[in-house]
Design an enzyme around this catalytic site. Structure first.
Site, mmCIF file in Angstrom:
data_model
loop_
_atom_site.group_PDB
_atom_site.id
_atom_site.type_symbol
_atom_site.label_atom_id
_atom_site.label_comp_id
_atom_site.label_asym_id
_atom_site.label_seq_id
_atom_site.Cartn_x
_atom_site.Cartn_y
_atom_site.Cartn_z
ATOM 1 N N GLY A 144 16.309 37.986 14.707
ATOM 2 C CA GLY A 144 17.233 38.601 13.677
ATOM 3 C C GLY A 144 17.453 38.214 12.264
ATOM 4 O O GLY A 144 16.704 37.226 11.854
ATOM 5 N N GLY A 182 22.258 48.172 -2.714
ATOM 6 C CA GLY A 182 21.227 48.015 -1.634
ATOM 7 C C GLY A 182 22.026 49.242 -0.569
ATOM 8 O O GLY A 182 22.938 49.965 -0.930
ATOM 9 N N HIS A 445 16.136 79.982 11.831
ATOM 10 C CA HIS A 445 16.924 80.199 10.521
ATOM 11 C C HIS A 445 18.255 80.526 11.105
ATOM 12 O O HIS A 445 18.256 81.157 12.184
ATOM 13 C CB HIS A 445 16.270 81.477 10.100
ATOM 14 C CG HIS A 445 17.335 82.094 8.873
ATOM 15 N ND1 HIS A 445 17.454 81.546 7.722
ATOM 16 C CD2 HIS A 445 18.173 83.005 8.937
ATOM 17 C CE1 HIS A 445 18.218 82.085 6.856
ATOM 18 N NE2 HIS A 445 18.773 83.006 7.705
HETATM 19 P P1 FAD Z 1 19.421 41.157 15.462
HETATM 20 O O1 FAD Z 1 20.162 42.690 15.624
HETATM 21 O O2 FAD Z 1 19.924 40.450 14.378
HETATM 22 O O3 FAD Z 1 19.669 40.541 16.783
HETATM 23 C C1 FAD Z 1 19.417 39.102 16.792
HETATM 24 C C2 FAD Z 1 20.139 38.487 18.215
HETATM 25 O O4 FAD Z 1 19.720 37.011 18.189
HETATM 26 C C3 FAD Z 1 21.585 38.110 17.704
HETATM 27 O O5 FAD Z 1 22.576 39.032 18.752
HETATM 28 C C4 FAD Z 1 21.849 36.928 17.736
HETATM 29 O O6 FAD Z 1 22.937 36.419 18.114
HETATM 30 C C5 FAD Z 1 20.705 36.244 18.702
HETATM 31 N N1 FAD Z 1 20.535 34.867 18.361
HETATM 32 C C6 FAD Z 1 20.011 34.416 17.046
HETATM 33 N N2 FAD Z 1 19.681 33.141 17.357
HETATM 34 C C7 FAD Z 1 19.710 32.934 18.680
HETATM 35 C C8 FAD Z 1 19.443 31.708 19.422
HETATM 36 N N3 FAD Z 1 18.928 30.334 18.896
HETATM 37 N N4 FAD Z 1 19.755 31.893 20.911
HETATM 38 C C9 FAD Z 1 20.325 33.073 21.370
HETATM 39 N N5 FAD Z 1 20.650 34.092 20.608
HETATM 40 C C10 FAD Z 1 20.364 34.072 19.284
HETATM 41 N N6 FAD Z 1 19.416 49.112 10.406
HETATM 42 C C11 FAD Z 1 19.063 50.413 10.588
HETATM 43 O O7 FAD Z 1 17.726 50.791 11.065
HETATM 44 N N7 FAD Z 1 19.922 51.264 10.531
HETATM 45 C C12 FAD Z 1 21.262 51.330 10.160
HETATM 46 O O8 FAD Z 1 22.064 52.035 10.153
HETATM 47 C C13 FAD Z 1 21.562 50.020 9.989
HETATM 48 N N8 FAD Z 1 22.591 49.643 9.402
HETATM 49 C C14 FAD Z 1 23.172 48.407 9.323
HETATM 50 C C15 FAD Z 1 24.482 48.083 8.610
HETATM 51 C C16 FAD Z 1 24.714 46.570 8.554
HETATM 52 C C17 FAD Z 1 26.122 46.441 8.149
HETATM 53 C C18 FAD Z 1 23.895 45.543 8.839
HETATM 54 C C19 FAD Z 1 24.231 44.190 8.397
HETATM 55 C C20 FAD Z 1 22.624 45.916 9.244
HETATM 56 C C21 FAD Z 1 21.950 47.221 9.492
HETATM 57 N N9 FAD Z 1 20.834 47.611 9.866
HETATM 58 C C22 FAD Z 1 20.453 48.956 9.987
HETATM 59 C C23 FAD Z 1 19.977 46.564 10.225
HETATM 60 C C24 FAD Z 1 19.944 46.256 11.725
HETATM 61 O O9 FAD Z 1 21.108 45.612 12.066
HETATM 62 C C25 FAD Z 1 18.678 45.355 11.688
HETATM 63 O O10 FAD Z 1 17.519 45.667 11.153
HETATM 64 C C26 FAD Z 1 18.448 44.896 13.431
HETATM 65 O O11 FAD Z 1 19.645 44.434 13.868
HETATM 66 C C27 FAD Z 1 17.514 43.800 13.567
HETATM 67 O O12 FAD Z 1 17.250 43.707 14.908
HETATM 68 P P2 FAD Z 1 16.899 42.408 15.623
HETATM 69 O O13 FAD Z 1 16.699 42.459 17.001
HETATM 70 O O14 FAD Z 1 15.715 41.990 14.734
HETATM 71 O O15 FAD Z 1 17.882 41.235 15.238
HETATM 72 P P1 NAI Z 2 19.218 45.312 0.347
HETATM 73 O O1 NAI Z 2 17.746 44.701 0.235
HETATM 74 O O2 NAI Z 2 19.105 47.037 0.711
HETATM 75 O O3 NAI Z 2 19.971 45.618 -1.131
HETATM 76 C C1 NAI Z 2 20.116 44.323 -1.982
HETATM 77 C C2 NAI Z 2 20.624 44.956 -3.400
HETATM 78 O O4 NAI Z 2 21.222 43.569 -3.923
HETATM 79 C C3 NAI Z 2 19.231 45.142 -4.057
HETATM 80 O O5 NAI Z 2 19.318 46.313 -5.008
HETATM 81 C C4 NAI Z 2 19.144 44.087 -4.898
HETATM 82 O O6 NAI Z 2 18.522 44.234 -6.124
HETATM 83 C C5 NAI Z 2 20.472 43.389 -5.210
HETATM 84 N N1 NAI Z 2 20.624 42.162 -5.558
HETATM 85 C C6 NAI Z 2 20.032 41.019 -4.962
HETATM 86 N N2 NAI Z 2 20.416 39.916 -5.587
HETATM 87 C C7 NAI Z 2 21.467 40.448 -6.618
HETATM 88 C C8 NAI Z 2 22.360 39.459 -7.139
HETATM 89 N N3 NAI Z 2 22.443 38.381 -7.478
HETATM 90 N N4 NAI Z 2 23.239 40.361 -8.088
HETATM 91 C C9 NAI Z 2 23.373 41.594 -7.791
HETATM 92 N N5 NAI Z 2 22.674 42.524 -7.224
HETATM 93 C C10 NAI Z 2 21.813 41.782 -6.398
HETATM 94 O O7 NAI Z 2 20.148 44.653 1.192
HETATM 95 P P2 NAI Z 2 21.577 44.963 1.930
HETATM 96 O O8 NAI Z 2 22.013 46.205 1.282
HETATM 97 O O9 NAI Z 2 22.267 43.797 1.959
HETATM 98 O O10 NAI Z 2 21.101 45.224 3.243
HETATM 99 C C11 NAI Z 2 20.412 44.324 4.143
HETATM 100 C C12 NAI Z 2 19.388 44.827 5.209
HETATM 101 O O11 NAI Z 2 19.954 45.527 6.028
HETATM 102 C C13 NAI Z 2 18.410 45.885 4.303
HETATM 103 O O12 NAI Z 2 17.260 45.296 4.452
HETATM 104 C C14 NAI Z 2 18.662 46.964 5.022
HETATM 105 O O13 NAI Z 2 17.563 47.738 5.340
HETATM 106 C C15 NAI Z 2 19.507 46.835 6.248
HETATM 107 N N6 NAI Z 2 20.269 47.679 6.546
HETATM 108 C C16 NAI Z 2 19.921 49.088 6.763
HETATM 109 C C17 NAI Z 2 20.784 50.251 6.554
HETATM 110 C C18 NAI Z 2 20.197 51.381 6.976
HETATM 111 O O14 NAI Z 2 19.242 51.848 7.625
HETATM 112 N N7 NAI Z 2 21.133 52.530 6.970
HETATM 113 C C19 NAI Z 2 22.372 50.222 6.567
HETATM 114 C C20 NAI Z 2 22.830 48.744 6.183
HETATM 115 C C21 NAI Z 2 21.762 47.670 6.067
#
Ligand code: FAD
Ligand code: NAI
Length: 466
Positions: A144, A182, A445
């Protein structure tokens, strides 16, 4: 202990890959360093943020909108610990679901930090107990991503927080500054604004939500401003100073260099996420990373070393849970000799604000840049009966279709519930469908989805209700 597959990390990428591989008859183990499965998404990402977004949306509606529909509830009172309790209950229910699925699919679980010591060998260091070595024909890196830091600004998760701290604040900040307009900034900014914070979003670029369709985002920004969000675009944060009285945030115009100071109780740093490969030992075994720290793959999830694969946030493509899940399924199927594939052009993106924003395929800007001739069909929710009944008339559905063939190339929506509505266009685009196909499909609808059909009709300049 020898397996067909060992998956490091049980986020949406890793746990889904493990389950699909087990379904296909492989002997599978997972390694996870957290105490609970589900990764960022279930523990500190998608799921807790949506639990708070839902609760805070109802809180705001109860205060403003209920009375308009003849429901008197007085001034709603916030019980933040109870709201956080709701969030935790949602997390616990979801992570427990993964324990159940691992048992059901006979996936072995190793708690601890995984390190690849050689192709086919993962060393697991548990929080307690002895180091173990797990052997497998194939290893999947599904580790991740982690928060990207703002240079010179230290995250303490109390005053200066990442998304993780912003999901756990124990009181509503009176002033919150969000760095980065973002997805995280707008979603978590929405939560705290609805609960009573004055939220200012500082964005480096001259627009919010970079990469998304310009017209859609312009409308979104106007709606967010109306809700009380303040935006400082084209602005960078140059420092954050802590004092007992709160935080002083130094900002500077990117163009003119004009400096200003803002006050805040809490600063949320949300400037993106970085692929997480710390301590995995990839370098030593020869797994290459690209210039952004992502594991280099061959387009079929294979790294530069035979038998080592990678999926999800740690490789190319949007950092989204559903993309990670589909990577996981495709890889398991490839390893089973099938033809797994994920089309990164068809990954929907949803911002779960109110109104929601849902996007798929190409933006107008991308089509113009590529020189593709296209037609636009747009339909506003203010002309949709169900939206009126629900008093959610902000926003529109926009469909972009090829001028020559009518094939749908993109869909961009803003409005209540569009995060659910985008998927009919996903199915259509996956089958290479045309706007006319959507326009001739019967929609029930009164539904919000009728706006999709009307937008498709509008591509051919024949919407009925506009
Ligand atoms: P992760 O979910 O990051 O999982 C990786 C796992 O690997 C973790 O549990 C970690 O502990 C484990 N790990 C790492 N290194 C090791 C190691 N060496 N040994 C053992 N375990 C390890 N995406 C959406 O599509 N919709 C959303 O609404 C959305 N909302 C988000 C809101 C927030 C606040 C954040 C931060 C992210 C959000 N995302 C959302 C993004 C989404 O969470 C990630 O894209 C997704 O979790 C990625 O999945 P992954 O399996 O690649 O990694
Ligand atoms: P993001 O990439 O969506 O947005 C980051 C924003 O910060 C951009 O607008 C960028 O221009 C700005 N930025 C970068 N450097 C900056 C600086 N120094 N000062 C001011 N602005 C700056 O990243 P975010 O919101 O942190 O989310 C991380 C990831 O998590 C994204 O890839 C997103 O896809 C995923 N995520 C997805 C969600 C969903 O699908 N609903 C919800 C939350 C996260």
């Amino acid at each position: 202990m020898s397996y067909d597959l060992v998956v490091i990390g049980t986020g949406p990428g890793g746990y889904v890959c493990a389950i699909r591989a087990a379904q296909l008859g492989m002997k599978v183990a997972v390694v996870e360093k957290r105490k609970t499965h589900g990764g960022t998404c279930l523990n500190v990402g998608c799921i807790p943020s949506k639990a708070l977004l839902h609760a805070s949306e109802l809180f705001e509606e109860a205060g403003h909108d209920f009375a308009n529909m003849g429901i008197k509830v007085g001034t709603p009172e916030l019980d933040l610990p109870a709201m956080m309790g709701h969030k935790q209950e949602v997390i616990d229910g979801n992570v427990a679901g993964i324990d159940y699925l691992f048992k059901k699919n006979k996936v072995d679980v190793f708690q601890g930090t995984g390190k690849i010591v050689a192709a086919g060998k993962v060393e697991v260091t548990p929080d307690e107990g002895d180091v173990q070595t797990v052997e497998a024909k194939n290893i999947v890196v599904a580790t991740g991503s982690d928060v990207a830091n703002l240079p010179g600004v230290e995250i303490d998760e109390k005053q200066v927080v990442s998304s993780t701290g912003a999901l756990e604040l124990d009181k509503v900040p009176s002033k919150m500054i969000v760095v980065g307009a973002g997805v995280i900034g707008l979603e978590l900014g929405s939560v705290w604004r609805r609960l009573g914070s004055e939220v200012t979003v500082v964005e480096f670029l001259d627009r919010i939500l970079p990469g998304m369709d310009g017209e859609t985002v312009k409308n979104a920004q106007r709606m967010f401003k109306k809700q009380g969000f303040k935006f400082k675009v084209g602005t960078k944060v140059t420092g954050v100073e802590k004092s007992d009285a709160g935080l002083k945030v130094a900002i500077e115009s990117v163009k003119t260099g004009k400096a200003e100071e803002l006050e805040a109780d809490v600063v949320l740093v949300a400037i993106g996420r970085r692929p997480y490969t710390d301590g995995l030992g990839l370098d030593a075994v020869g797994v290459q990373l690209d210039d952004r720290g992502r594991v280099v793959t061959d387009g079929h999830f294979k790294s530069t070393v035979d038998g080592i694969y990678a999926i999800g946030d740690v490789i190319e493509g949007p950092m989204l849970a559903h993309k990670a899940e589909d990577d996981g399924v495709a890889l398991a199927e490839i390893l089973a000799g099938q033809a797994g594939h994920v089309d990164y052009n068809l990954v929907p993106g949803v911002v779960y604000t109110m109104p929601e924003i849902a996007v798929l395929g190409q933006t107008e800007e991308q089509l113009k840049e590529a020189g593709t001739a296209y037609n636009v069909g747009k339909f506003p929710f203010s002309a949709n009966g169900r939206a009126k009944a629900q008093r959610h008339t902000d926003g529109f559905v926009k469909i972009l279709a090829c001028k020559e063939t009518d094939k749908v190339l993109g869909a961009h929506m803003i409005g209540a519930g569009v995060g659910e509505m985008i998927h009919e266009v996903s199915v259509l685009m996956a089958f290479g469908g045309a706007a006319e196909d959507l326009a001739r499909t019967i929609h029930a609808h009164p539904t919000l989805s009728e706006a999709v059909k009307e937008a498709a009709l509008a591509v051919d300049k024949r919407p009925i209700h506009m």
